[in-house]
Design a protein around this motif. Sequence first.
Motif, short mmCIF file in Angstrom:
data_model
loop_
_atom_site.label_atom_id
_atom_site.label_comp_id
_atom_site.label_asym_id
_atom_site.label_seq_id
_atom_site.Cartn_x
_atom_site.Cartn_y
_atom_site.Cartn_z
N ILE A 97 24.39 -49.51 38.38
CA ILE A 97 23.32 -49.25 39.35
C ILE A 97 23.79 -49.41 40.80
O ILE A 97 23.30 -48.75 41.71
CB ILE A 97 22.11 -50.18 39.04
CG1 ILE A 97 20.96 -49.97 40.05
CG2 ILE A 97 22.50 -51.66 39.06
CD1 ILE A 97 20.15 -48.76 39.72
N THR A 98 24.79 -50.28 41.02
CA THR A 98 25.26 -50.51 42.39
C THR A 98 25.91 -49.26 43.00
O THR A 98 26.11 -49.20 44.21
CB THR A 98 26.26 -51.67 42.45
OG1 THR A 98 27.26 -51.45 41.44
CG2 THR A 98 25.58 -53.00 42.22
N ASN A 101 23.47 -45.78 45.31
CA ASN A 101 23.18 -45.45 46.71
C ASN A 101 24.41 -45.06 47.53
O ASN A 101 24.30 -44.87 48.75
CB ASN A 101 22.50 -46.63 47.40
CG ASN A 101 21.04 -46.75 46.98
OD1 ASN A 101 20.52 -45.86 46.31
ND2 ASN A 101 20.40 -47.82 47.36
C1 LIG Z 1 19.09 -48.07 46.93
O1 LIG Z 1 18.23 -47.75 48.01
C2 LIG Z 1 16.88 -47.96 47.75
C3 LIG Z 1 16.08 -47.44 48.93
O2 LIG Z 1 16.74 -47.68 50.14
C4 LIG Z 1 16.63 -49.45 47.51
O3 LIG Z 1 15.29 -49.68 47.21
C5 LIG Z 1 17.52 -49.92 46.36
O4 LIG Z 1 17.39 -51.32 46.19
C6 LIG Z 1 18.95 -49.57 46.62
N1 LIG Z 1 19.73 -49.88 45.44
C7 LIG Z 1 20.84 -50.62 45.49
C8 LIG Z 1 21.49 -50.90 44.18
O5 LIG Z 1 21.33 -51.03 46.54
#
Ligand SMILES: *[C@@H]1O[C@H](CO)[C@@H](O)[C@H](O)[C@H]1NC(C)=O
Length: 813
Positions: A97-98, A101
């Motif tokens: 999951i990391t 983004n």
């Molecule tokens: C990815 O981005 C979203 C929205 O900015 C955020 O809610 C989420 O926690 C992020 N995921 C990670 C794994 O950093």
Amino acid sequence: MIMAFVLKRVHINSTSNAIHRPAKILRLILYLSILLTVVLICEAKSTCTVNGINYICSNIVTRSDFPLELPSNVRKVTLMGTRELNDAFPNGLYNHITWANVSELSILKFTNIDIIEKSFLNGLEELKVISISYCTHLQIIDQDIFNYTPNIEELHFDGNTRLNLSRVEAALIDKLSNLRYLSLIGIQALERHLVLGDNFVKALHAKNLSCLDISGNNVIIVENAVVNDVLPNLKYLNVSYSQILAPSGLDNMAKSFFKTIELLDLTGVQYLFFEYTTQEERIIKGAENSHAMYFLMREMVNKHAKVIYNIRLRFETCDIKFPKMFDLSKNSLIHLNITFIGDCRLRELETMNLESNNMEYISPNFLSIFPSLKILDLSNNLLMKMEYVEEFSDMFIQNKDLEIVFLRNNRLTFVPSNLFLTNSKLSIIDMSENELAYLNLNLHRAENLTLINLRRNRLKTLSSSMMEQFESLLWKQNTESNHRTHVTNGLLKQFQDRSLIGKRYRYGFNASEDIQCEKSHFIIPLYVTTDILENRFVCDCDTLVFMEWILFTNIDIINKTEMSCKYGNTEVFLNIELFQTVETNCQLASSIGIGVASAIAIIISILTLAITIRQRCKSKRLNQDLEHLKQEILQENTHFEFLIFLSYCSRDAQIVYENILPSLNRYLHETFYTERDIVCTGENYFVPGMRIIEEIHRCIDKCLVVVPVITPEFLQSDWSQEECVAAVDRHRQVVILMKKHTDTSRAIVTIQNLIGQYTRGTWSDNEGVFVIRPSWNIICEGIVRAAIEAFRHYRIRNLIEPAEDNPLVEEIV
Ligand SMILES: *[C@@H]1O[C@H](CO)[C@@H](O)[C@H](O)[C@H]1NC(C)=O
Ligand SMILES: *[C@@H]1O[C@H](CO)[C@@H](O)[C@H](O)[C@H]1NC(C)=O
Ligand SMILES: *[C@@H]1O[C@H](CO)[C@@H](O)[C@H](O)[C@H]1NC(C)=O
Ligand SMILES: *[C@@H]1O[C@H](CO)[C@@H](O)[C@H](O)[C@H]1NC(C)=O
Ligand SMILES: *[C@@H]1O[C@H](CO)[C@@H](O)[C@H](O)[C@H]1NC(C)=O
Ligand SMILES: *[C@@H]1O[C@H](CO)[C@@H](O)[C@H](O)[C@H]1NC(C)=O
């Protein structure tokens, strides 16, 4: 105009498509050796570092070196490989999951990977920028590789020297509708060529591609479809160091295919190999490249070619769009005589690079059409040829915004003192690596000057007017607050590193970051700084003032402690001890002269008291001095071959030859009982073929008095002013003959000082009637007295043994 040549035909090397597959045995050996290497370096594990949103892993050797999980907030990941074990990457790298983004991913230098499979990028939905570069064995990428990364805007496949373009094209068809930036730098091995044709157009269909970098490819064949469908939408095109083969007849279409272009980098796209001379008049139509910002056209002409322009350009309308930055360096532009006719001005141009062209002539009219020019680089040319052209001093007269000018390495022996008369915004002047033996620049308007570089010239000292000007600049800058903006710094940064401009078109570009310069990183120094290292400074009695200035004023001189000068016959560091030694020696020299002389004088004066008592002391001294002077002037091989140097502007030659020279000669011949010429003029005594500045100094050196004939023309002539400054710097006496009603308020400081200090002869010339006040007799007497004075000083400085009844004596008695 110059852009039109861009896509002309060039020669291609014979091409072949052979890819040499190593024989199986060879391959086996290769694998074994790799295995061995890997075993050896197994201990040197890969290292990953995190820095804010950046995560960088270098030296990835085995599959277990790949980071499967990222630290939080990481957005940009760089994975750098080595000669990795397998022919392909492991699957499911980005499942955690990391990774979800991550917006930028760089896969670099995996030099043993052959193929990239379909699922390679799965899990990177947010990816905006992908770079798979310098994987020198990569041949195949799966055509479905981009199935799960719909948001990619920027794609780099650089330096993958075996990657087949058709594989990239197949992977792009109907995918990546957001693609803006495509970079295919150097993807073809040397002996192959890249064809941009129908498939390329199909691959980019329905995308909004605005940036294309196809630099560093051997030969690129551009077909009509690309000219019609891809080029007209580009903002950024980089084809530097590629050879371009364009469809024939492209010249006629040249007008439309760069409609939106902002940055065009054609560096090293050579199109001209021979001498190119053009002598014509051309008409330029209105704005064609109406978005032009940066045109980089460096090294487009073979260095053995010669380009000679004698062109007159007329604009059809003044609606011309010119780029902000124009780089024409290294193009063998020998003669740039471009005359613009009419009043149009090209106000967009801010920086121009004409460096390394061997340029001998550049017409001031050419520069005058760019009133907003801020940075101009004329380094590494042959502008010393301009020294003899009257236009030289007007070169920058219209460039009132000029801030930085480079004139390095032009073999200049002289620069006109008025060269920067109108350039009040000047900040940096670089005249290093020339042959300046002498420099007198009028910098009174250049109140923002921060750096003047005179390193590696032939300066023996600095003229008094230069020293004064530096001090007054320093004073101005310390008292007025320094209003430097970052803008010029930013421009200069871009000017010197063009890849910074390319960056503007990349994803996530932040303009405010780009322009930012830390205070400690100032490219332009804050206060006036002088770089005068590696000249030919001399430390002797004549240069005491200069030494004192170097050592005791606040002027910031770069590497001051490393400054050296010639003292006697050796080169020594210029420091306070040296200054004190020279100062003491010089004082000693003059007092020994006077001391010895006075001892003798006392004896003589006692002995001769009775005899001379009734003589008029003063006139006797004068007569004796005159005799010494006569002896000196009239003897063979004398240092002072001439009594006076008559300095005048060539436009006043007629008056000088009809009225001034004959009168001077008549009187002086009578006084010195000689028919020998003792008035030196440039016209009669400059040796043809020599450098003018050196001849001025050589002749003034042989004279005791300099007589300038000051007229309005004289005050506009650089050489004439140079002669006055040289006279002052060489401690010569000056007797001025000035034309009545000459306005001297705009004269250089040295001349104004002379006029303020000394009485002078004034003449007028009304309808051929020449009248001079006072009379020639009185003027010439003044000249002779000045000569006596100069000779006296010369003897003190040079410690000539006093003659028995030396007149120097009587002053002390
Ligand atoms: C990815 O981005 C979203 C929205 O900015 C955020 O809610 C989420 O926690 C992020 N995921 C990670 C794994 O950093
Ligand atoms: C294409 O991109 C440019 C900026 O690069 C943008 O201004 C324009 O609106 C885009 N056009 C489309 C159709 O997306
Ligand atoms: C420059 O070109 C003009 C014609 O456009 C010509 O009259 C002039 O002599 C040329 N100057 C030099 C120095 O070649
Ligand atoms: C164009 O490409 C060359 C070679 O790849 C590069 O050095 C140069 O910086 C690029 N130009 C710009 C303006 O980025
Ligand atoms: C751009 O850079 C500046 C200075 O580093 C920063 O303050 C600003 O937030 C950045 N803007 C964006 C959009 O990243
Ligand atoms: C001048 O000074 C700088 C640092 O102050 C130093 O790096 C350099 O070697 C010095 N010498 C010369 C000749 O530039």
